[in-house]
Write a protein that holds these residues in place. Structure first.
Motif, PDB file in Angstrom:
ATOM      1  N   PRO A 104       0.833  -1.212   0.000  1.00 26.71           N
ATOM      2  CA  PRO A 104       0.000   0.000   0.000  1.00 26.71           C
ATOM      3  C   PRO A 104       0.863   1.255   0.000  1.00 26.71           C
ATOM      4  O   PRO A 104       1.974   1.269   0.547  1.00 26.71           O
ATOM      5  N   ALA A 105       0.335   2.326  -0.595  1.00 25.74           N
ATOM      6  CA  ALA A 105       1.121   3.546  -0.779  1.00 25.74           C
ATOM      7  C   ALA A 105       1.504   4.217   0.537  1.00 25.74           C
ATOM      8  O   ALA A 105       2.522   4.901   0.614  1.00 25.74           O
ATOM      9  N   ALA A 106       0.707   4.031   1.585  1.00 30.09           N
ATOM     10  CA  ALA A 106       0.904   4.803   2.816  1.00 30.09           C
ATOM     11  C   ALA A 106       1.870   4.165   3.803  1.00 30.09           C
ATOM     12  O   ALA A 106       2.111   4.722   4.874  1.00 30.09           O
ATOM     13  N   VAL A 107       2.463   3.014   3.492  1.00 28.15           N
ATOM     14  CA  VAL A 107       3.299   2.336   4.471  1.00 28.15           C
ATOM     15  C   VAL A 107       4.623   3.069   4.665  1.00 28.15           C
ATOM     16  O   VAL A 107       5.108   3.778   3.786  1.00 28.15           O
ATOM     17  N   THR A 108       5.207   2.877   5.836  1.00 28.53           N
ATOM     18  CA  THR A 108       6.475   3.524   6.166  1.00 28.53           C
ATOM     19  C   THR A 108       7.645   2.652   5.717  1.00 28.53           C
ATOM     20  O   THR A 108       7.472   1.490   5.337  1.00 28.53           O
ATOM     21  N   GLU A 109       8.851   3.220   5.803  1.00 25.95           N
ATOM     22  CA  GLU A 109      10.048   2.461   5.449  1.00 25.95           C
ATOM     23  C   GLU A 109      10.239   1.269   6.386  1.00 25.95           C
ATOM     24  O   GLU A 109      10.700   0.207   5.973  1.00 25.95           O
ATOM     25  N   VAL A 110       9.875   1.450   7.646  1.00 25.42           N
ATOM     26  CA  VAL A 110       9.980   0.345   8.607  1.00 25.42           C
ATOM     27  C   VAL A 110       9.046  -0.792   8.210  1.00 25.42           C
ATOM     28  O   VAL A 110       9.413  -1.978   8.256  1.00 25.42           O
ATOM     29  N   GLU A 111       7.819  -0.445   7.791  1.00 27.06           N
ATOM     30  CA  GLU A 111       6.852  -1.464   7.374  1.00 27.06           C
ATOM     31  C   GLU A 111       7.304  -2.155   6.090  1.00 27.06           C
ATOM     32  O   GLU A 111       7.086  -3.356   5.916  1.00 27.06           O
ATOM     33  N   LYS A 112       7.951  -1.405   5.192  1.00 32.22           N
ATOM     34  CA  LYS A 112       8.505  -2.017   3.981  1.00 32.22           C
ATOM     35  C   LYS A 112       9.563  -3.050   4.353  1.00 32.22           C
ATOM     36  O   LYS A 112       9.582  -4.163   3.823  1.00 32.22           O
ATOM     37  N   SER A 113      10.445  -2.686   5.268  1.00 34.05           N
ATOM     38  CA  SER A 113      11.497  -3.610   5.703  1.00 34.05           C
ATOM     39  C   SER A 113      10.904  -4.847   6.360  1.00 34.05           C
ATOM     40  O   SER A 113      11.392  -5.964   6.156  1.00 34.05           O
ATOM     41  N   SER A 114       9.834  -4.645   7.135  1.00 36.97           N
ATOM     42  CA  SER A 114       9.179  -5.777   7.785  1.00 36.97           C
ATOM     43  C   SER A 114       8.601  -6.733   6.755  1.00 36.97           C
ATOM     44  O   SER A 114       8.696  -7.959   6.909  1.00 36.97           O
ATOM     45  N   MET A 115       8.007  -6.186   5.696  1.00 35.55           N
ATOM     46  CA  MET A 115       7.444  -7.025   4.646  1.00 35.55           C
ATOM     47  C   MET A 115       8.536  -7.830   3.941  1.00 35.55           C
ATOM     48  O   MET A 115       8.393  -9.033   3.715  1.00 35.55           O
ATOM     49  N   VAL A 116       9.640  -7.169   3.604  1.00 34.39           N
ATOM     50  CA  VAL A 116      10.753  -7.859   2.949  1.00 34.39           C
ATOM     51  C   VAL A 116      11.305  -8.949   3.856  1.00 34.39           C
ATOM     52  O   VAL A 116      11.553 -10.080   3.421  1.00 34.39           O
ATOM     53  N   ILE A 119       9.053 -12.003   3.971  1.00 33.92           N
ATOM     54  CA  ILE A 119       9.108 -12.809   2.748  1.00 33.92           C
ATOM     55  C   ILE A 119      10.387 -13.651   2.714  1.00 33.92           C
ATOM     56  O   ILE A 119      10.361 -14.842   2.407  1.00 33.92           O
ATOM     57  N   LEU A 120      11.512 -13.028   3.038  1.00 28.02           N
ATOM     58  CA  LEU A 120      12.777 -13.765   3.021  1.00 28.02           C
ATOM     59  C   LEU A 120      12.793 -14.865   4.078  1.00 28.02           C
ATOM     60  O   LEU A 120      13.382 -15.930   3.873  1.00 28.02           O
ATOM     61  N   SER A 121      12.144 -14.626   5.211  1.00 24.12           N
ATOM     62  CA  SER A 121      12.163 -15.599   6.297  1.00 24.12           C
ATOM     63  C   SER A 121      11.416 -16.884   5.953  1.00 24.12           C
ATOM     64  O   SER A 121      11.655 -17.917   6.581  1.00 24.12           O
ATOM     65  N   VAL A 122      10.504 -16.815   4.961  1.00 21.22           N
ATOM     66  CA  VAL A 122       9.751 -18.021   4.609  1.00 21.22           C
ATOM     67  C   VAL A 122      10.444 -18.823   3.511  1.00 21.22           C
ATOM     68  O   VAL A 122       9.902 -19.818   3.031  1.00 21.22           O
ATOM     69  N   GLY A 123      11.647 -18.375   3.084  1.00 20.72           N
ATOM     70  CA  GLY A 123      12.422 -19.188   2.156  1.00 20.72           C
ATOM     71  C   GLY A 123      12.613 -18.626   0.765  1.00 20.72           C
ATOM     72  O   GLY A 123      13.180 -19.306  -0.098  1.00 20.72           O
ATOM     73  N   ALA A 124      12.175 -17.403   0.506  1.00 20.57           N
ATOM     74  CA  ALA A 124      12.366 -16.806  -0.814  1.00 20.57           C
ATOM     75  C   ALA A 124      13.830 -16.470  -1.041  1.00 20.57           C
ATOM     76  O   ALA A 124      14.547 -16.118  -0.109  1.00 20.57           O
ATOM     77  N   ARG A 125      14.281 -16.576  -2.290  1.00 14.79           N
ATOM     78  CA  ARG A 125      15.664 -16.201  -2.588  1.00 14.79           C
ATOM     79  C   ARG A 125      15.775 -14.691  -2.765  1.00 14.79           C
ATOM     80  O   ARG A 125      16.834 -14.093  -2.565  1.00 14.79           O
ATOM     81  N   LYS A 126      14.653 -14.062  -3.155  1.00 15.13           N
ATOM     82  CA  LYS A 126      14.638 -12.628  -3.381  1.00 15.13           C
ATOM     83  C   LYS A 126      13.243 -12.099  -3.097  1.00 15.13           C
ATOM     84  O   LYS A 126      12.248 -12.730  -3.454  1.00 15.13           O
ATOM     85  N   ALA A 127      13.162 -10.959  -2.424  1.00 14.49           N
ATOM     86  CA  ALA A 127      11.880 -10.325  -2.136  1.00 14.49           C
ATOM     87  C   ALA A 127      11.843  -8.959  -2.794  1.00 14.49           C
ATOM     88  O   ALA A 127      12.773  -8.159  -2.617  1.00 14.49           O
ATOM     89  N   GLN A 128      10.796  -8.718  -3.568  1.00  9.77           N
ATOM     90  CA  GLN A 128      10.616  -7.417  -4.191  1.00  9.77           C
ATOM     91  C   GLN A 128       9.189  -6.936  -3.936  1.00  9.77           C
ATOM     92  O   GLN A 128       8.274  -7.740  -3.720  1.00  9.77           O
ATOM     93  N   LEU A 129       9.027  -5.629  -3.969  1.00 15.98           N
ATOM     94  CA  LEU A 129       7.734  -5.026  -3.684  1.00 15.98           C
ATOM     95  C   LEU A 129       7.254  -4.231  -4.890  1.00 15.98           C
ATOM     96  O   LEU A 129       8.046  -3.824  -5.740  1.00 15.98           O
ATOM     97  N   ILE A 130       5.946  -4.020  -4.942  1.00 16.88           N
ATOM     98  CA  ILE A 130       5.375  -3.176  -5.974  1.00 16.88           C
ATOM     99  C   ILE A 130       4.231  -2.389  -5.370  1.00 16.88           C
ATOM    100  O   ILE A 130       3.513  -2.893  -4.493  1.00 16.88           O
TER     101      ILE A 130
END
Length: 342
Positions: A104-116, A119-130
């Motif tokens: 979502p457009a309104a999220v903070t940088e901290v929330e972006k980092s939390s999302m990444v 995603i990485l913690s569940v086994g992804a080799r790369k996490a990207q956002l859109i």
């Protein structure tokens, strides 16, 4: 084999959708988890947890790990995402996927980092956002990389994103409006309590909204029976509710949406406003399916508003289109993170 099982995730407040490259949408589940309050162990996920809503004993809670587009319970959100990804990929990830998730457009940088990190913690080799609005627009069939303007309104359960897009980016955006699917359901609960002294649960309100809900009175009035607790006697009570009452109940929430869209147009550069009036506004998200909403918005804003073909899945379909044509659309992705080591 690199990239064949790349994954797109729409981790919404109300629904989780997962898209796999070359296979399409493989999962569509409520974003809910039933947990044991004493041990914090999960007992059910998705649809099974949703069916338990309002019916659990005191030691079990049905929760949403996300609220208003943000992760509010990081541990539960991570476990939920891991569970759903394993359902799609299997317990052993032979090829670790790239995972692209909406944001979502309104999220903070901290929330972006939390999302990444999640995603990485569940086994992804790369996490990207859109950006969620960009993905929704692509999934609704708009070519957002052109120089002309497009406007998309993504009415989700916990957050509604409004955005004017041009050349692959948001020119003007707003994710602060309170006109969401959850707010519509809350308005129905308040209306029945005020008018009929009847207390109903979240699931009952959702069913009323889906089955007879309307943005404005229908020509053919529909009725639906609903059972709740009589606030005067404390006993169960069943009443017939009309679609006209549903329109009355949600009127204030819908007018909030109208005002937010009008304010967005007032902040938009004149050239892009001209494009929007020529091409119309696209509505996505589950809330856009409310009967008559597109017509009401068209009439009040004096610009054509249409609902996407699959509004609930527009965001994840947009991510899927990017994954399928990563060379063409990859520049639309935001920075993310990559797994270090093995």
């Amino acid at each position: 084999m690199l990239g064949v099982n790349d994954i797109g995730v729409d981790l919404g407040t109300a629904t989780v959708l997962i898209y796999m490259k070359n296979k399409g949408i493989l999962l569509r589940e409520p974003a809910m988890v039933a947990i044991d309050k004493n041990t914090r162990n999960p007992l059910a996920w998705g649809e099974k947890a949703y069916m338990m809503l309002g019916r659990t004993p005191a030691n079990i809670a049905v929760i949403r790990p996300l609220a208003d587009g943000s992760i509010v319970d990081y541990d539960t959100a991570e476990r939920m995402l891991r569970y759903f990804l394993r359902r799609v990929l299997g317990k052993r990830m032979v090829f670790r996927p790239r995972v692209v998730a909406s944001l979502p457009a309104a999220v903070t940088e901290v929330e972006k980092s939390s999302m990444v990190d999640a995603i990485l913690s569940v086994g992804a080799r790369k996490a990207q956002l859109i950006d969620e609005s960009v993905a929704a627009a692509i999934g609704a069939g708009l070519d957002v990389q052109k120089a002309y303007g497009s406007m998309v309104v993504n009415i989700g359960g916990g957050i509604t994103g409004l955005a004017v897009l041009a050349m692959g980016r948001c020119v003007v955006s707003d994710a602060t409006t309170k006109a969401t699917g959850d707010r519509m359901s809350e308005a129905i609960i308040r209306y029945l309590r005020r008018k009929h002294n009847l207390m109903i649960g979240e699931r009952s309100a959702e069913m009323l909204k889906i089955n007879i809900g309307a943005a404005q009175p229908r020509k053919d009035v529909l009725y639906m029976e609903v059972t709740g607790r009589n606030l005067l006697t404390g006993l169960p009570k069943t009443i017939a509710v009309s679609s006209t009452e549903m329109a009355d109940a949600m009127d204030e929430t819908i007018q909030t949406l109208v005002e937010s869209m009008q304010a967005m147009l007032e902040r938009t550069p004149p050239e892009l406003v001209t494009d929007i009036f020529d091409r119309g506004i696209v509505l996505t998200g589950g809330g856009s399916q409310l009967f008559g909403l597109d017509k009401l918005l068209s009439d009040q804003l004096r610009v054509d508003c249409r609902v996407a073909d699959d509004p609930v899945a527009s965001v994840v379909l947009g991510i899927g289109m990017i994954l399928e044509e990563i060379e063409t659309h990859g520049k639309l992705l935001l920075e993310g993170g990559a797994r270090t080591g093995r």
